[in-house]
Design a protein around this motif. Structure first.
Motif, PDB file in Angstrom:
ATOM      1  N   THR A 247      35.032 -18.175  80.419  1.00 33.03           N
ATOM      2  CA  THR A 247      36.126 -19.127  80.605  1.00 33.03           C
ATOM      3  C   THR A 247      37.168 -18.637  81.608  1.00 33.03           C
ATOM      4  O   THR A 247      37.333 -17.437  81.812  1.00 33.03           O
ATOM      5  CB  THR A 247      36.809 -19.424  79.263  1.00 33.03           C
ATOM      6  N   PHE A 248      37.869 -19.601  82.207  1.00 34.88           N
ATOM      7  CA  PHE A 248      38.968 -19.287  83.122  1.00 34.88           C
ATOM      8  C   PHE A 248      40.210 -19.061  82.260  1.00 34.88           C
ATOM      9  O   PHE A 248      40.753 -20.018  81.710  1.00 34.88           O
ATOM     10  CB  PHE A 248      39.192 -20.445  84.104  1.00 34.88           C
TER      11      PHE A 248
ATOM     12  N   GLU B 279      41.108 -28.033  80.816  1.00 35.90           N
ATOM     13  CA  GLU B 279      40.742 -27.830  82.223  1.00 35.90           C
ATOM     14  C   GLU B 279      39.429 -27.057  82.349  1.00 35.90           C
ATOM     15  O   GLU B 279      38.645 -27.317  83.261  1.00 35.90           O
ATOM     16  CB  GLU B 279      41.863 -27.085  82.964  1.00 35.90           C
ATOM     17  N   ASN B 280      39.201 -26.120  81.443  1.00 33.38           N
ATOM     18  CA  ASN B 280      37.935 -25.374  81.464  1.00 33.38           C
ATOM     19  C   ASN B 280      36.744 -26.310  81.316  1.00 33.38           C
ATOM     20  O   ASN B 280      35.757 -26.195  82.031  1.00 33.38           O
ATOM     21  CB  ASN B 280      37.919 -24.333  80.337  1.00 33.38           C
ATOM     22  N   VAL B 281      36.847 -27.253  80.387  1.00 37.84           N
ATOM     23  CA  VAL B 281      35.744 -28.195  80.166  1.00 37.84           C
ATOM     24  C   VAL B 281      35.633 -29.145  81.356  1.00 37.84           C
ATOM     25  O   VAL B 281      34.546 -29.508  81.783  1.00 37.84           O
ATOM     26  CB  VAL B 281      35.939 -28.978  78.844  1.00 37.84           C
ATOM     27  N   ARG B 282      36.793 -29.492  81.922  1.00 37.57           N
ATOM     28  CA  ARG B 282      36.795 -30.434  83.051  1.00 37.57           C
ATOM     29  C   ARG B 282      36.100 -29.842  84.272  1.00 37.57           C
ATOM     30  O   ARG B 282      35.400 -30.551  85.004  1.00 37.57           O
ATOM     31  CB  ARG B 282      38.242 -30.813  83.374  1.00 37.57           C
ATOM     32  N   VAL B 283      36.281 -28.524  84.500  1.00 37.07           N
ATOM     33  CA  VAL B 283      35.588 -27.864  85.621  1.00 37.07           C
ATOM     34  C   VAL B 283      34.077 -28.010  85.447  1.00 37.07           C
ATOM     35  O   VAL B 283      33.350 -28.316  86.390  1.00 37.07           O
ATOM     36  CB  VAL B 283      35.983 -26.362  85.704  1.00 37.07           C
TER      37      VAL B 283
ATOM     38  N   ALA C  29      43.226 -20.890  77.880  1.00 35.21           N
ATOM     39  CA  ALA C  29      42.025 -20.328  77.256  1.00 35.21           C
ATOM     40  C   ALA C  29      42.284 -18.922  76.723  1.00 35.21           C
ATOM     41  O   ALA C  29      41.780 -18.542  75.668  1.00 35.21           O
ATOM     42  CB  ALA C  29      40.868 -20.310  78.259  1.00 35.21           C
ATOM     43  N   MET C  30      43.112 -18.146  77.439  1.00 36.72           N
ATOM     44  CA  MET C  30      43.384 -16.772  77.023  1.00 36.72           C
ATOM     45  C   MET C  30      44.135 -16.705  75.690  1.00 36.72           C
ATOM     46  O   MET C  30      44.136 -15.674  75.019  1.00 36.72           O
ATOM     47  CB  MET C  30      44.175 -16.023  78.101  1.00 36.72           C
ATOM     48  N   GLU C  31      44.756 -17.813  75.299  1.00 38.88           N
ATOM     49  CA  GLU C  31      45.533 -17.818  74.049  1.00 38.88           C
ATOM     50  C   GLU C  31      44.675 -18.122  72.819  1.00 38.88           C
ATOM     51  O   GLU C  31      45.138 -18.025  71.693  1.00 38.88           O
ATOM     52  CB  GLU C  31      46.676 -18.849  74.149  1.00 38.88           C
ATOM     53  N   LEU C  32      43.432 -18.497  73.060  1.00 42.63           N
ATOM     54  CA  LEU C  32      42.545 -18.802  71.930  1.00 42.63           C
ATOM     55  C   LEU C  32      42.096 -17.526  71.237  1.00 42.63           C
ATOM     56  O   LEU C  32      41.812 -16.532  71.895  1.00 42.63           O
ATOM     57  CB  LEU C  32      41.287 -19.538  72.422  1.00 42.63           C
TER      58      LEU C  32
ATOM     59  N   LYS D  86      37.224 -18.998  71.459  1.00 42.52           N
ATOM     60  CA  LYS D  86      36.790 -18.858  72.868  1.00 42.52           C
ATOM     61  C   LYS D  86      35.292 -19.114  72.975  1.00 42.52           C
ATOM     62  O   LYS D  86      34.818 -19.740  73.917  1.00 42.52           O
ATOM     63  CB  LYS D  86      37.091 -17.438  73.376  1.00 42.52           C
ATOM     64  N   ARG D  87      34.535 -18.594  71.992  1.00 45.00           N
ATOM     65  CA  ARG D  87      33.090 -18.839  72.007  1.00 45.00           C
ATOM     66  C   ARG D  87      32.798 -20.329  71.819  1.00 45.00           C
ATOM     67  O   ARG D  87      31.871 -20.870  72.410  1.00 45.00           O
ATOM     68  CB  ARG D  87      32.376 -18.023  70.918  1.00 45.00           C
ATOM     69  N   ALA D  88      33.588 -20.991  70.990  1.00 51.66           N
ATOM     70  CA  ALA D  88      33.426 -22.447  70.807  1.00 51.66           C
ATOM     71  C   ALA D  88      33.707 -23.173  72.127  1.00 51.66           C
ATOM     72  O   ALA D  88      33.022 -24.141  72.476  1.00 51.66           O
ATOM     73  CB  ALA D  88      34.351 -22.951  69.698  1.00 51.66           C
ATOM     74  N   LEU D  89      34.697 -22.680  72.878  1.00 51.52           N
ATOM     75  CA  LEU D  89      35.005 -23.270  74.189  1.00 51.52           C
ATOM     76  C   LEU D  89      33.835 -23.061  75.147  1.00 51.52           C
ATOM     77  O   LEU D  89      33.470 -23.963  75.912  1.00 51.52           O
ATOM     78  CB  LEU D  89      36.296 -22.659  74.761  1.00 51.52           C
ATOM     79  N   GLU D  90      33.223 -21.877  75.104  1.00 51.45           N
ATOM     80  CA  GLU D  90      32.046 -21.630  75.945  1.00 51.45           C
ATOM     81  C   GLU D  90      30.935 -22.621  75.615  1.00 51.45           C
ATOM     82  O   GLU D  90      30.265 -23.137  76.508  1.00 51.45           O
ATOM     83  CB  GLU D  90      31.529 -20.198  75.731  1.00 51.45           C
ATOM     84  N   ILE D  91      30.771 -22.893  74.335  1.00 43.60           N
ATOM     85  CA  ILE D  91      29.736 -23.856  73.930  1.00 43.60           C
ATOM     86  C   ILE D  91      30.090 -25.255  74.439  1.00 43.60           C
ATOM     87  O   ILE D  91      29.229 -25.983  74.924  1.00 43.60           O
ATOM     88  CB  ILE D  91      29.521 -23.812  72.396  1.00 43.60           C
TER      89      ILE D  91
END
Length: 257
Positions: free
Chosen positions: A92-93, A100-104, A147-150, A155-160
């Motif tokens: 993640t960024f 925004e991470n998902v939008r990229v 993302a860094m605040e998760l 964070k792994r859920a965001l990666e998924i």
């Protein structure tokens, strides 16, 4: 290639200066299943993943996906076909928001992939889908956090979520629960189950509790070769597997289910 087999390897070999990291691996991943690749450290699991996603070229052998020979495809072609690995686009960024991470990751649907200089308004049309994906992985309420605040598990859920944005037919998860406490492990395990409801998942995983819980089929590698394959109940009693895990994991394997 049978239509219920989504991914197949035939005699897959990877040698590094005479060292055989993967030796004659014949793998068949059935459509709509969770297939786990396990084995002690140095068994060749990550090398296998790198071959499947073309980060490495095989020395010999064939890789077939959805009936197509993809042995010589480039990593980007593999992703376009629908084989997406969790870290491929999802380290993640940290300074961008969760949304925004998902939008990229979703930008490819506009044909403007990674055009950071584009007006943000052209990307706003993606926000609805972003929120849908974030809702699916339980992150909707964190959409505007960086993302860094998760916390780590989230964070792994965001990666998924970013991997799902690529709309994969086959999702490759590399150690999805590594370094997590039991609460996060449970959360990610449930999420993988949910993700697999309408797609195929191939995962490398060390946590036997996770594997015993959700994998339909388990392939065990040792020294780059398949030593056992089947459902957890069968594999966890296999003497060769127990020996490969050298005693200390006998209890882990036997007691994980």
């Amino acid at each position: 290639m049978s239509s219920d087999i989504i991914l197949e390897t035939r005699g897959l070999v990877k040698e590094f200066k005479g060292f055989v990291a993967v030796g004659d691996v014949n793998l068949q991943v059935r459509r709509g299943t969770i297939h786990a690749l396990i084995g002690p450290n140095g068994a060749g699991k990550t090398t296998c993943f790198n071959l499947l996603t073309k980060f490495l070229e095989p020395t010999r052998g064939q890789i077939l996906f959805d009936g197509h020979d993809i042995t010589r495809d480039k990593p980007a072609d593999i992703a376009r076909r629908g084989v997406v690995r969790s870290f491929q686009i999802s380290s993640t960024f940290p300074n961008m928001s969760v949304l925004e991470n998902v939008r990229v990751a979703l930008q490819q649907t506009l044909g403007t992939a990674f055009s950071f200089w584009r007006s943000e308004r052209t990307l706003d049309q993606l926000n609805g889908r972003c929120m849908e994906l974030l809702g699916f992985v339980g992150l909707a309420e964190f959409a505007h956090l960086k993302a860094m605040e998760l916390p780590y598990g989230r964070k792994r859920a965001l990666e998924i979520a970013t991997t799902l944005a690529m709309d994969p037919k086959l999702m490759l998860l590399d150690e999805p629960t590594q370094g997590m406490g039991s609460e996060d492990v449970d959360m990610i395990t449930q999420l993988i189950k949910k993700v697999a409801a309408n797609r195929t998942v191939l995962m490398v995983e060390h946590n036997m509790g996770v594997v015993g819980n959700i994998a339909d089929v388990i392939t065990v590698l040792q020294f780059g070769q398949v030593i056992a394959e089947g459902p957890y109940a069968e594999v966890s009693r296999n003497p060769q597997v127990l020996e490969a895990y050298m005693g200390s994991a006998d209890e882990e394997l036997a007691g994980a289910h």
